[in-house]
Design an enzyme around this catalytic site. Structure first.
Site, short mmCIF file in Angstrom:
data_model
loop_
_atom_site.label_atom_id
_atom_site.label_comp_id
_atom_site.label_asym_id
_atom_site.label_seq_id
_atom_site.Cartn_x
_atom_site.Cartn_y
_atom_site.Cartn_z
N HIS A 106 0.82 -1.20 0.00
CA HIS A 106 0.00 0.00 0.00
C HIS A 106 0.86 1.26 0.00
CE1 HIS A 106 1.16 -0.44 4.21
NE2 HIS A 106 0.87 0.83 4.38
N ASP A 108 0.52 4.92 2.05
CA ASP A 108 -0.22 5.32 3.25
C ASP A 108 -1.39 6.25 2.93
OD1 ASP A 108 1.29 3.84 5.05
OD2 ASP A 108 2.79 5.42 5.25
N HIS A 256 4.61 0.06 0.11
CA HIS A 256 5.37 -0.72 1.09
C HIS A 256 4.46 -1.75 1.76
CE1 HIS A 256 3.68 2.66 3.39
NE2 HIS A 256 3.70 1.86 4.45
N ARG A 272 5.25 6.57 14.19
CA ARG A 272 5.20 7.12 12.83
C ARG A 272 4.61 8.52 12.81
NH1 ARG A 272 1.40 4.40 8.47
NH2 ARG A 272 0.09 6.21 8.81
C1 SIN Z 1 3.09 1.25 7.82
O1 SIN Z 1 2.53 0.60 6.95
O2 SIN Z 1 3.07 2.48 7.84
C2 SIN Z 1 3.86 0.53 8.91
C3 SIN Z 1 5.08 -0.11 8.37
C4 SIN Z 1 5.80 -0.96 9.38
O3 SIN Z 1 5.34 -1.07 10.51
O4 SIN Z 1 6.83 -1.51 9.03
#
Ligand code: SIN
Length: 306
Positions: A106, A108, A256, A272
């Site tokens: 995806h 974000d 990612h 994050r």
């Molecule tokens: C995310 O998808 O923003 C999290 C990625 C992760 O926890 O590695």
């Protein structure tokens, strides 16, 4: 200005930046150099950043306004609403609702009218092995398609649907109902022009239901092809986390996935900050009712599931 060293980590994307101490304020030239490296490599790894949430927020703000995570107060850092806690550590004796965040490919917040421009994820605890994150270069994904396929995709829109977030059904029913209410399906262009580099990037993911004007059945084989093509080995960088790595990625040119390949009884604890992107897309209400709805493009969105 800090004396930065930039070292490529992957063929397709990813570079490590050293020579930085984010406990200190950064000057404009340093930020400009980081931004240049970011636009070139799409994913930057800044190791050894033992920073506080305040310092994480302060550094992230250099790159744009931060998403306040208004819609998910229970995942926000208690003192810093801009910090989303992505963790499998229980909260008040219950499984954390963010324990399986990011389990399919995806970009974000693509299921909102304001997909995140960038994200900065800080590793505070990690399992002994596994729990890696993989990133794919969506410029390369687009540029390596045949001219006829690119022609087909240019101008096409795709419907991003929060209910396709992997693992969403494992969250509490009340939360899932709220997530769906806040995030109706959103149509976005399938090919995006990056506002800073001017390059075209593919903007599909495993959270796309179908193309506008095509049925689910018609869309499915093309989507399956595109999402597999985009994550071919040669377009991907896999990050193995070390505590105090700060990894920043450009959501406009990458997607990612957070891998679940680790012992879930061991803590994986990440923080994050998400940088708000430009308003994009419109609420998709079905064929024949797809006119753009500007008011929908400024929504504050559920960040906990991204
Ligand atoms: C995310 O998808 O923003 C999290 C990625 C992760 O926890 O590695």
């Amino acid at each position: 200005m800090a004396r930065l060293q930039v070292r490529r980590l992957g063929y397709a994307l990813g570079a490590e930046v050293t020579g930085l101490d984010l406990r200190q304020p950064q000057d404009e030239d340093t930020i400009a150099a980081i931004r240049d490296a970011w636009m070139e490599h799409l994913v930057l790894v800044l190791p050894g950043q033992d920073i506080s949430p305040e310092q994480h927020v302060a550094f992230s703000r250099h790159f744009g306004a931060l998403d306040p995570n208004d819609a998910t107060p229970y995942y926000r850092h208690p003192q810093h609403p801009e910090v989303l806690v992505v963790s499998n550590k229980p909260v008040n004796g219950k499984p954390s609702e963010t324990r399986n965040t990011g389990r399919n490919w995806h970009s974000d917040l693509s299921y909102t009218g304001r997909p995140a421009m960038g994200s900065l994820l800080l590793c505070k605890e990690r399992p002994d092995v596994g729990g890696d994150t993989m990133f794919a270069n969506m410029y390369m994904a687009y540029e390596t398609l045949s001219p006829r396929m690119r022609q087909f995709l240019d101008g096409l829109e795709a419907v991003h649907d929060v209910t396709l977030v992997k693992g969403i059904e494992q969250r509490s029913p009340e939360l899932v109902a709220e997530i769906k209410r806040i995030n109706p399906p959103i149509a976005h262009p399938v090919v995006r022009t990056h506002p800073e580099t001017g390059r075209s990037a593919l903007f599909v993911s495993q959270r796309v239901r179908h193309f506008v004007g095509l049925s689910d059945e018609e869309s499915e084989p093309i989507l399956r092809f595109l999402t597999r093509h985009a994550v071919r080995d040669e377009f991907v960088y896999r990050h193995r986390w070390t505590v105090n790595d700060l990894v920043m990625w450009d959501n406009r040119a990458t997607m990612h996935v957070a891998l679940a390949d680790f012992d879930q009884s061991k803590p994986r604890h990440m923080l994050r900050c998400s940088i708000q992107g430009e308003p994009l897309g419109y609420i998709y209400r079905g064929e024949g009712a797809t006119t753009a709805q500007p008011e929908a493009t400024h929504r504050t969105v559920v960040a906990s599931v991204s």
